[in-house]
Write a protein that holds these residues in place. Structure first.
Motif, mmCIF file in Angstrom:
data_model
loop_
_atom_site.group_PDB
_atom_site.id
_atom_site.type_symbol
_atom_site.label_atom_id
_atom_site.label_comp_id
_atom_site.label_asym_id
_atom_site.label_seq_id
_atom_site.Cartn_x
_atom_site.Cartn_y
_atom_site.Cartn_z
ATOM 1 N N UNK A 201 -12.156 -1.753 0.694
ATOM 2 C CA UNK A 201 -13.181 -2.733 1.054
ATOM 3 C C UNK A 201 -12.552 -3.982 1.668
ATOM 4 N N UNK A 202 -11.403 -4.390 1.144
ATOM 5 C CA UNK A 202 -10.699 -5.547 1.697
ATOM 6 C C UNK A 202 -10.269 -5.264 3.141
ATOM 7 N N UNK A 203 -9.766 -4.052 3.383
ATOM 8 C CA UNK A 203 -9.311 -3.687 4.725
ATOM 9 C C UNK A 203 -10.464 -3.654 5.716
ATOM 10 N N UNK A 204 -11.620 -3.151 5.290
ATOM 11 C CA UNK A 204 -12.779 -3.050 6.180
ATOM 12 C C UNK A 204 -13.265 -4.439 6.595
ATOM 13 N N UNK A 205 -13.404 -5.333 5.626
ATOM 14 C CA UNK A 205 -13.936 -6.656 5.985
ATOM 15 C C UNK A 205 -12.933 -7.446 6.817
ATOM 16 N N UNK B 73 -4.137 -2.236 8.960
ATOM 17 C CA UNK B 73 -3.612 -3.147 7.940
ATOM 18 C C UNK B 73 -4.258 -2.893 6.580
ATOM 19 N N UNK B 74 -3.421 -2.667 5.565
ATOM 20 C CA UNK B 74 -3.872 -2.513 4.183
ATOM 21 C C UNK B 74 -3.126 -3.515 3.312
ATOM 22 N N UNK B 75 -3.852 -4.237 2.494
ATOM 23 C CA UNK B 75 -3.228 -5.194 1.581
ATOM 24 C C UNK B 75 -3.350 -4.646 0.167
ATOM 25 N N UNK B 76 -2.213 -4.218 -0.399
ATOM 26 C CA UNK B 76 -2.231 -3.646 -1.737
ATOM 27 C C UNK B 76 -2.133 -4.725 -2.816
ATOM 28 N N UNK B 77 -1.497 -5.844 -2.488
ATOM 29 C CA UNK B 77 -1.343 -6.920 -3.471
ATOM 30 C C UNK B 77 -1.852 -8.226 -2.876
ATOM 31 N N UNK B 78 -3.128 -8.577 -3.129
ATOM 32 C CA UNK B 78 -3.687 -9.799 -2.539
ATOM 33 C C UNK B 78 -3.127 -11.078 -3.163
ATOM 34 N N UNK B 79 -2.340 -10.945 -4.246
ATOM 35 C CA UNK B 79 -1.798 -12.116 -4.917
ATOM 36 C C UNK B 79 -0.469 -12.576 -4.316
ATOM 37 N N UNK B 80 0.047 -11.816 -3.350
ATOM 38 C CA UNK B 80 1.303 -12.176 -2.705
ATOM 39 C C UNK B 80 1.021 -12.723 -1.312
ATOM 40 N N UNK B 81 1.422 -13.986 -1.060
ATOM 41 C CA UNK B 81 1.233 -14.599 0.249
ATOM 42 C C UNK B 81 2.276 -14.126 1.249
ATOM 43 N N UNK B 82 1.999 -14.352 2.527
ATOM 44 C CA UNK B 82 2.908 -13.907 3.581
ATOM 45 C C UNK B 82 4.294 -14.514 3.420
ATOM 46 N N UNK B 83 4.371 -15.807 3.039
ATOM 47 C CA UNK B 83 5.673 -16.440 2.897
ATOM 48 C C UNK B 83 6.466 -15.849 1.725
ATOM 49 N N UNK B 84 5.739 -15.384 0.681
ATOM 50 C CA UNK B 84 6.416 -14.762 -0.451
ATOM 51 C C UNK B 84 7.016 -13.424 -0.047
ATOM 52 N N UNK B 85 6.307 -12.691 0.819
ATOM 53 C CA UNK B 85 6.856 -11.431 1.318
ATOM 54 C C UNK B 85 8.110 -11.681 2.135
ATOM 55 N N UNK C 68 -17.838 3.065 11.138
ATOM 56 C CA UNK C 68 -16.524 3.076 10.518
ATOM 57 C C UNK C 68 -15.548 3.683 11.511
ATOM 58 N N UNK C 69 -14.545 2.930 11.915
ATOM 59 C CA UNK C 69 -13.628 3.363 12.988
ATOM 60 C C UNK C 69 -12.525 4.276 12.500
ATOM 61 N N UNK C 70 -12.452 4.518 11.192
ATOM 62 C CA UNK C 70 -11.418 5.408 10.656
ATOM 63 C C UNK C 70 -10.131 4.668 10.337
ATOM 64 N N UNK C 71 -9.202 5.385 9.727
ATOM 65 C CA UNK C 71 -7.890 4.835 9.402
ATOM 66 C C UNK C 71 -6.853 5.354 10.390
ATOM 67 N N UNK C 72 -5.890 4.503 10.720
ATOM 68 C CA UNK C 72 -4.800 4.946 11.576
ATOM 69 C C UNK C 72 -3.900 5.908 10.797
ATOM 70 N N UNK C 73 -3.029 6.607 11.520
ATOM 71 C CA UNK C 73 -2.103 7.538 10.866
ATOM 72 C C UNK C 73 -1.218 6.791 9.875
ATOM 73 N N UNK C 74 -0.783 5.588 10.255
ATOM 74 C CA UNK C 74 0.075 4.796 9.363
ATOM 75 C C UNK C 74 -0.672 4.409 8.092
ATOM 76 N N UNK C 75 -1.937 4.022 8.237
ATOM 77 C CA UNK C 75 -2.732 3.639 7.068
ATOM 78 C C UNK C 75 -2.968 4.834 6.150
ATOM 79 N N UNK C 76 -3.227 5.995 6.739
ATOM 80 C CA UNK C 76 -3.430 7.203 5.931
ATOM 81 C C UNK C 76 -2.176 7.531 5.133
ATOM 82 N N UNK C 77 -1.019 7.403 5.786
ATOM 83 C CA UNK C 77 0.248 7.659 5.094
ATOM 84 C C UNK C 77 0.439 6.699 3.931
ATOM 85 N N UNK C 78 0.100 5.425 4.144
ATOM 86 C CA UNK C 78 0.216 4.437 3.068
ATOM 87 C C UNK C 78 -0.724 4.757 1.920
ATOM 88 N N UNK C 79 -1.965 5.105 2.246
ATOM 89 C CA UNK C 79 -2.945 5.428 1.204
ATOM 90 C C UNK C 79 -2.488 6.611 0.354
#
Length: 336
Positions: A232-236, A247-259, A204-215
């Motif tokens: 688990x989604x972020x790890x895979x 990279x963390x995806x909090x809402x998997x139901x939103x596509x990139x174009x929707x963002x 496990x390579x750990x979380x970046x500072x940005x990812x920790x802040x988001x979590x």
């Protein structure tokens, strides 16, 4: 049933574990209240395995998954031919949990007729199978859980007040994850390591500072269950990269174009108000402030310090505006 591990070191969580340890050996019904995903079933397991019934059955039932007729039969059993399709005698959950513990999740969804039978079991230790006349004795400890406001439902006659009184010998209140700030990273790393093992990743390579802040700044409406999914989604998705997870995806139901569309819609050009005179300036100014604060908090994932930076305000200036417009209670009090 294999007991799962409860993880946490925050004061809110440790006080719950202490209460569970004190309640476990007491032969009384217990009510567990908490939001979805807070681990109510794990607390029920702990109550059982720390009790004198630890070597007897622990039987569970999610009451929301069954209709009124089925939940009656599933709890108390039925005799052969008691209803269409019943081919033989059926042992109910109470019978299967004899001398042990029965855990009922989503208790608020049980029909009033079933609540009446539950009350009889608690008060007298007796019940009958559906379609039967023989009275059966029950030596079962009942643990119930819900995320509903049972006292309010009782006032509305949607839940039996006498059953609520009997269940509430003591109530365990599980804190939501947003109130367990110290446990967020601890849980995230636990689930990340488990996922790495499942995927046979070297480490496990750990979380970046940005990812920790988001979590730590996210409000986690789905609590621990949602955290587990996000990690688990972020790890895979991170795969075999040796860099920390960013990279963390909090809402998997939103596509990139929707963002992208959402960002375009929130641009200054598309949200400039059109003025219509005469104008109530004070009301317009307050409404504009509220929209601006709400958007900044959303952009900062409800981290107030980051929202203040986005608006060019000090933290205390932002807090003052949130209090002024009564928005402080809906935001994250624990800022990274």
């Amino acid at each position: 049933m294999k007991q799962q591990t409860l993880i946490g070191e925050s004061g809110n969580f440790l006080s719950v574990l202490d209460k569970v340890s004190k309640l476990a050996p007491i032969e009384r019904s217990v009510l567990i209240i908490g939001e979805r995903g807070t681990g109510k079933e794990l607390i029920a397991q702990r109550l059982h395995y720390l009790s004198r019934r630890w070597d007897q059955p622990l039987v569970t039932l999610n009451c929301s998954t069954l209709s009124e007729g089925l939940i009656d039969s599933e709890l108390f059993g039925h005799e052969a031919g008691s209803f269409t399709g019943s081919k033989g005698k059926h042992q109910g959950r109470f019978e299967r949990a004899e001398n042990g513990t029965l855990f009922l999740d989503e208790l608020a969804t049980t029909p009033l007729s079933v609540q009446e039978k539950l009350l009889r079991v608690i008060e007298y230790g007796q019940y009958e199978r559906v379609g039967g006349s023989q009275t059966l004795n029950a030596n079962v400890r009942l643990i119930c859980a819900t995320n509903a406001n049972l006292p309010q439902l009782a006032k509305q006659d949607k839940f039996r007040a006498d059953l609520l009184d009997r269940l509430a010998f003591d109530v365990i209140h599980l804190p939501p994850l947003r109130e367990r700030q110290e446990d967020i990273l601890l849980l995230a790393e636990h689930y990340a390591i488990k996922m790495c093992r499942e995927l046979a990743l070297p480490l496990f390579t750990g979380f970046s500072h940005e990812a920790i802040t988001e979590l730590q700044s996210y409000t986690w409406p789905g609590n621990i269950r949602e955290l587990k999914n996000v990690v688990e989604r972020a790890v895979y998705q991170h795969g075999t990269s040796e860099a920390p997870i960013t990279a963390l995806t909090f809402d998997p139901f939103t596509g990139a174009w929707q963002q992208d569309d959402a960002q375009d819609d929130s641009s200054p050009q598309s949200t400039d108000p059109e003025f219509s005179f005469p104008l109530d300036y004070k009301q317009w100014h307050e409404e504009t402030d509220i929209r601006l604060l709400t958007q900044a908090l959303k952009e900062a994932r409800h981290n107030q310090r980051q929202a203040a930076d986005l608006l060019g305000l000090s933290y205390h200036q932002l807090r003052g505006m949130l209090r002024k417009y009564q928005l402080a209670s809906s935001t994250n009090k624990h800022d990274a």
